[in-house]
Each structure stands twice: as structure tokens, then as C-alpha cells.
Scaffold this motif. Structure first.
Motif, PDB file in Angstrom:
ATOM      1  N   VAL A 115     -17.186  -2.834   3.960  1.00  0.00           N
ATOM      2  CA  VAL A 115     -17.720  -4.131   4.363  1.00  0.00           C
ATOM      3  C   VAL A 115     -16.602  -5.176   4.441  1.00  0.00           C
ATOM      4  N   LEU A 116     -15.720  -5.181   3.448  1.00  0.00           N
ATOM      5  CA  LEU A 116     -14.684  -6.206   3.338  1.00  0.00           C
ATOM      6  C   LEU A 116     -13.283  -5.694   3.659  1.00  0.00           C
ATOM      7  N   GLY A 117     -13.072  -4.390   3.588  1.00  0.00           N
ATOM      8  CA  GLY A 117     -11.735  -3.835   3.730  1.00  0.00           C
ATOM      9  C   GLY A 117     -11.517  -3.066   5.016  1.00  0.00           C
ATOM     10  N   LEU A 118     -10.241  -2.851   5.337  1.00  0.00           N
ATOM     11  CA  LEU A 118      -9.830  -2.101   6.515  1.00  0.00           C
ATOM     12  C   LEU A 118      -8.864  -1.002   6.095  1.00  0.00           C
ATOM     13  N   ARG A 119      -8.740   0.013   6.957  1.00  0.00           N
ATOM     14  CA  ARG A 119      -7.753   1.087   6.781  1.00  0.00           C
ATOM     15  C   ARG A 119      -7.892   1.777   5.422  1.00  0.00           C
ATOM     16  N   GLY A 134      -5.699 -18.533   4.423  1.00  0.00           N
ATOM     17  CA  GLY A 134      -5.502 -17.198   3.881  1.00  0.00           C
ATOM     18  C   GLY A 134      -4.831 -16.273   4.870  1.00  0.00           C
ATOM     19  N   ALA A 135      -5.258 -16.350   6.131  1.00  0.00           N
ATOM     20  CA  ALA A 135      -4.693 -15.464   7.155  1.00  0.00           C
ATOM     21  C   ALA A 135      -3.236 -15.779   7.446  1.00  0.00           C
ATOM     22  N   THR A 136      -2.885 -17.083   7.470  1.00  0.00           N
ATOM     23  CA  THR A 136      -1.506 -17.452   7.806  1.00  0.00           C
ATOM     24  C   THR A 136      -0.569 -17.406   6.614  1.00  0.00           C
ATOM     25  N   ARG A 137      -1.054 -17.764   5.422  1.00  0.00           N
ATOM     26  CA  ARG A 137      -0.183 -17.826   4.245  1.00  0.00           C
ATOM     27  C   ARG A 137      -0.056 -16.484   3.527  1.00  0.00           C
ATOM     28  N   LEU A 138      -1.113 -15.673   3.588  1.00  0.00           N
ATOM     29  CA  LEU A 138      -1.099 -14.413   2.853  1.00  0.00           C
ATOM     30  C   LEU A 138      -0.959 -13.196   3.759  1.00  0.00           C
ATOM     31  N   GLY A 139      -1.626 -13.219   4.906  1.00  0.00           N
ATOM     32  CA  GLY A 139      -1.645 -12.048   5.762  1.00  0.00           C
ATOM     33  C   GLY A 139      -2.524 -10.962   5.156  1.00  0.00           C
ATOM     34  N   ALA A 140      -2.385  -9.736   5.637  1.00  0.00           N
ATOM     35  CA  ALA A 140      -3.171  -8.620   5.124  1.00  0.00           C
ATOM     36  C   ALA A 140      -2.757  -8.317   3.684  1.00  0.00           C
ATOM     37  N   VAL A 141      -3.729  -8.214   2.809  1.00  0.00           N
ATOM     38  CA  VAL A 141      -3.473  -8.029   1.379  1.00  0.00           C
ATOM     39  C   VAL A 141      -3.712  -6.566   1.001  1.00  0.00           C
ATOM     40  N   PRO A 142      -2.701  -5.878   0.457  1.00  0.00           N
ATOM     41  CA  PRO A 142      -2.914  -4.488   0.035  1.00  0.00           C
ATOM     42  C   PRO A 142      -3.746  -4.407  -1.246  1.00  0.00           C
ATOM     43  N   LEU A 218      -5.535  -8.629  12.239  1.00  0.00           N
ATOM     44  CA  LEU A 218      -4.562  -7.613  11.827  1.00  0.00           C
ATOM     45  C   LEU A 218      -3.717  -7.158  13.011  1.00  0.00           C
ATOM     46  N   ALA A 219      -4.338  -7.042  14.188  1.00  0.00           N
ATOM     47  CA  ALA A 219      -3.629  -6.546  15.366  1.00  0.00           C
ATOM     48  C   ALA A 219      -2.759  -7.612  16.018  1.00  0.00           C
ATOM     49  N   GLN A 220      -3.268  -8.853  16.127  1.00  0.00           N
ATOM     50  CA  GLN A 220      -2.582  -9.901  16.879  1.00  0.00           C
ATOM     51  C   GLN A 220      -1.816 -10.896  16.010  1.00  0.00           C
ATOM     52  N   GLY A 221      -2.197 -11.018  14.756  1.00  0.00           N
ATOM     53  CA  GLY A 221      -1.566 -11.999  13.893  1.00  0.00           C
ATOM     54  C   GLY A 221      -2.353 -13.292  13.854  1.00  0.00           C
TER      55      GLY A 221
END
Length: 259
Positions: A115-119, A134-142, A218-221
Motif C-alpha cells: 500500500v505504502l511501499g515500492l520495489r 518530503g519528495a525533494t528533501r528526502l527522496g526515496a527512503v530505503p 521515483l521515475a522522474q524525480g
């Protein structure tokens, strides 16, 4: 002879530890903080095992060495080995771990029905924040999945590598870690992650399918999706203006105590 913790170091730990408690990012005795010594490149400081995050005294802060694993005085956090590795990353001066509720809840995302995660993979997945900051300062979070999720050798081996490429990372079922140039910067990043996770959970509860936007980000930034990056803002008020400091304290107290 036990090394005395400098007052300036204690003050930095105390302020950020207190802020974590006021933001409900820890229970009374959870989480841990670490900071490089600004004068001695072989020394760093970490909170003691079982210390009270919101009321850190100088005895709650343990001086350690990068060159060996011994310590003086009280026992350091069981995750001090992780902090040693994270603080050894280029440009990293501080590391903070907390048990923020929304970020930790997000880490339970099931791979069979995400629901919330990818990959999703056996060793973890990615959480893509949806909000602008969150998207610009952190990006994708592992988000890492570990056999032992508290102070384990596996965490010490994998987590620093994740934080080498991302400002925050989450241990599934345990909580997030942030690295930065200061304890205050780590605090800000943890706060951003908590806000992003809470936003994603709220949207899902309203029936919004967040995955298409997550995949696009995730794909485009984030800049391609949202436009220009938000302007930078200072970590705190300018130290030479006591009026701004007083105003910040007033509104922070209002938000957490009365809001």
C-alpha cells in the motif's frame, strides 16, 4: 580517567533529545543520538544505553573512539557500532535514531499487498514521499528488513550503506535513522519523514491510490513533478537575534503544548 563531556556537546544533545520527545518521536527511553567531536577526529559521543531521551544529562552521553570499541564510564547505546559506521561516512557529523510512530508503522507495509511501499524484496523496500518537501528533501527512503532489528551485526553492515545514499533510512518494525551535518539537521529530516509517512497513511485511509504518483516521483524525480525545489530555510533562528529565538520558543510551545 573518565573524559568530561564538553558543555556545548551536552547542550546540543539535550536540545535535540528534548525536541524529539516534544514531537512524540520517542517513548521516554527509546532512540539514540551521536555526534562527532569538533576538535578530536578520533572521538565521537553517543547516548548511553537506557538513557532518557528528553532529559539527557552529561552522564547520559558517552565519549567513544573510532579507533577502538572500548568506552569510559556508563555503557553506550547497543547501537553505538552503527553510529560509529554512519559517522565515518564522508561529510557526516551526526546521526539520530528515533521511534516515530507513522514512519515505523509505514515499515510494516506487506509485500503481498503493498500500500505504502515500492520495489518490495526480501531485504526491504522503498518508501517514496508524496508531499513536496518530503519528495525533494528526502527522496526515496530505503526500508530495511532485518532478522534482528535492534543493534545487530546485520544492521551495522547494511544500514550505513543505505545512509551513504539517502539522508534517512528505516529499520522495519523498529524506526528511522537520519544522518547529517548536525543533530539539528538529523532532527529536521526525521520530522520530514514522519510528516511524509503520516500524509501517505492519511491519503490511503481516504481511499486514494498513491502508487501512481509514487512511481512517477521515483521515475522522474520530485523537481520534474512538482517544479522547483523549495527554498532553503535555516535550521534555527539566527543566534544574534534573541527576539526571533523567543518567538520560535513561544510558537513551538504553543504547537506542542496547546495545539
Amino acid at each position: 580517567m573518565t573524559t568530561t563531556v564538553p558543555e556545548d556537546i551536552h547542550r546540543r544533545f539535550e536540545l535535540v533529545g528534548r525536541a524529539l520527545m516534544r514531537a512524540n518521536a520517542n517513548n521516554t527511553h527509546s532512540g539514540n543520538l551521536s555526534l562527532r567531536d569538533p576538535l578530536d577526529p578520533d572521538r565521537f559521543y553517543v547516548t548511553a544505553s537506557g538513557s532518557q531521551c528528553g532529559a539527557l544529562t552529561s552522564r547520559c552521553i558517552v565519549p567513544l573512539r573510532f579507533s577502538h570499541a572500548g568506552w569510559e564510564g556508563v555503557k553506550p547505546s547497543t547501537e553505538s557500532g552503527i553510529h560509529r559506521r554512519v559517522l565515518s561516512l564522508p561529510g557526516v557529523t551526526a546521526c539520530v535514531h528515533c521511534h516515530a510512530v507513522a514512519a515505523t508503522a509505514m515499515s510494516f507495509d506487506p509485500p503481498e499487498a503493498p500500500v505504502l511501499g515500492l520495489r518490495h524484496a526480501p531485504d526491504g523496500f522503498l518508501f517514496q514521499p508524496l508531499d513536496h518537501y518530503g519528495a525533494t528533501r528526502l527522496g526515496a527512503v530505503p526500508v530495511g528488513i532485518y532478522r534482528e532489528a535492534v543493534g545487530s551485526a546485520e544492521m551495522e553492515a547494511r544500514l550505513p550503506g543505505q545512509l551513504a545514499h539517502a539522508p534517512v533510512a528505516v529499520v522495519a518494525g523498529h524506526g528511522p535513522f537520519a544522518r547529517g551535518e548536525s543533530l539539528a539537521e538529523c532532527l529536521r529530516r526525521l520530522s520530514l519523514l514522519e510528516s511524509s509517512a503520516a500524509t501517505a497513511v492519511a491519503l490511503c485511509r481516504r481511499g486514494v491510490d498513491i502508487r501512481p504518483l509514487q512511481e512517477r516521483l521515483l521515475a522522474q524525480g520530485a523537481v520534474a513533478v512538482f517544479g522547483s525545489r523549495p527554498p532553503a530555510s535555516p535550521i534555527g533562528p539566527p543566534p544574534d537575534d534573541p527576539r526571533l529565538a523567543a518567538e520560535l520558543r513561544y510558537w513551538a510551545a504553543y504547537h506542542f503544548d496547546m495545539g
